[in-house]
Design a protein around this motif. Structure first.
Motif, PDB file in Angstrom:
ATOM      1  N   ASP A  19      -6.546  -2.066  -4.390  1.00  0.00           N
ATOM      2  CA  ASP A  19      -5.111  -1.762  -4.437  1.00  0.00           C
ATOM      3  C   ASP A  19      -4.731  -1.122  -5.772  1.00  0.00           C
ATOM      4  OD1 ASP A  19      -4.734  -2.706  -1.878  1.00  0.00           O
ATOM      5  OD2 ASP A  19      -3.988  -4.677  -2.520  1.00  0.00           O
ATOM      6  N   CYS A  22      -6.061   2.411  -5.928  1.00  0.00           N
ATOM      7  CA  CYS A  22      -5.182   3.305  -5.158  1.00  0.00           C
ATOM      8  C   CYS A  22      -3.956   3.693  -5.983  1.00  0.00           C
ATOM      9  CB  CYS A  22      -4.733   2.634  -3.854  1.00  0.00           C
ATOM     10  SG  CYS A  22      -5.946   2.664  -2.535  1.00  0.00           S
ATOM     11  N   ALA A  27      -3.409   7.258  -4.443  1.00  0.00           N
ATOM     12  CA  ALA A  27      -3.825   7.269  -3.038  1.00  0.00           C
ATOM     13  C   ALA A  27      -2.953   6.278  -2.266  1.00  0.00           C
ATOM     14  CB  ALA A  27      -5.292   6.883  -2.925  1.00  0.00           C
ATOM     15  N   SER A  29      -3.603   5.280   0.911  1.00  0.00           N
ATOM     16  CA  SER A  29      -4.375   4.537   1.910  1.00  0.00           C
ATOM     17  C   SER A  29      -5.840   4.508   1.498  1.00  0.00           C
ATOM     18  CB  SER A  29      -4.243   5.204   3.277  1.00  0.00           C
ATOM     19  OG  SER A  29      -4.845   6.488   3.245  1.00  0.00           O
ATOM     20  N   LEU A  30      -6.611   3.701   2.213  1.00  0.00           N
ATOM     21  CA  LEU A  30      -8.045   3.667   1.945  1.00  0.00           C
ATOM     22  C   LEU A  30      -8.700   4.990   2.317  1.00  0.00           C
ATOM     23  CD1 LEU A  30      -9.126   0.067   3.054  1.00  0.00           C
ATOM     24  CD2 LEU A  30      -8.775   0.939   0.746  1.00  0.00           C
ATOM     25  N   LEU A  33      -8.064   7.230  -0.610  1.00  0.00           N
ATOM     26  CA  LEU A  33      -8.918   6.769  -1.712  1.00  0.00           C
ATOM     27  C   LEU A  33     -10.363   7.191  -1.468  1.00  0.00           C
ATOM     28  CD1 LEU A  33      -9.252   5.163  -4.339  1.00  0.00           C
ATOM     29  CD2 LEU A  33      -9.583   3.126  -2.930  1.00  0.00           C
TER      30      LEU A  33
END
Length: 67
Positions: A19, A22, A27, A29-30, A33
């Motif tokens: 988190d 990010c 970023a 979202s994953l 990222l």
């Protein structure tokens, strides 16, 4: 003063790590990222849910992306 035991001073929290990463990289979202650091979203999801440990390869990719 008593020195802390390693188990008392270390908390494995990959969800917090990802988190914050990010946030640092902007970023949302994953998936985003993953594109930035060169890892698949499924690998990052497994790390976040503690199904996969943060390996040296993962750390190196993150390090290279964040300089």
């Amino acid at each position: 003063m008593k020195p802390e035991k390693p188990s008392e001073s270390f908390h494995y929290t990959p969800e917090v790590f990802l988190d914050r990463l990010c946030q640092k990289l902007g970023a949302r979202s994953l998936s985003a990222l993953g594109r930035v650091v060169g890892l698949s979203p499924s690998v990052l999801s497994k790390v976040k849910r503690r199904r996969l440990a943060v390996s040296s390869e993962i750390l190196l990719k993150i390090h290279e992306a964040t300089d």
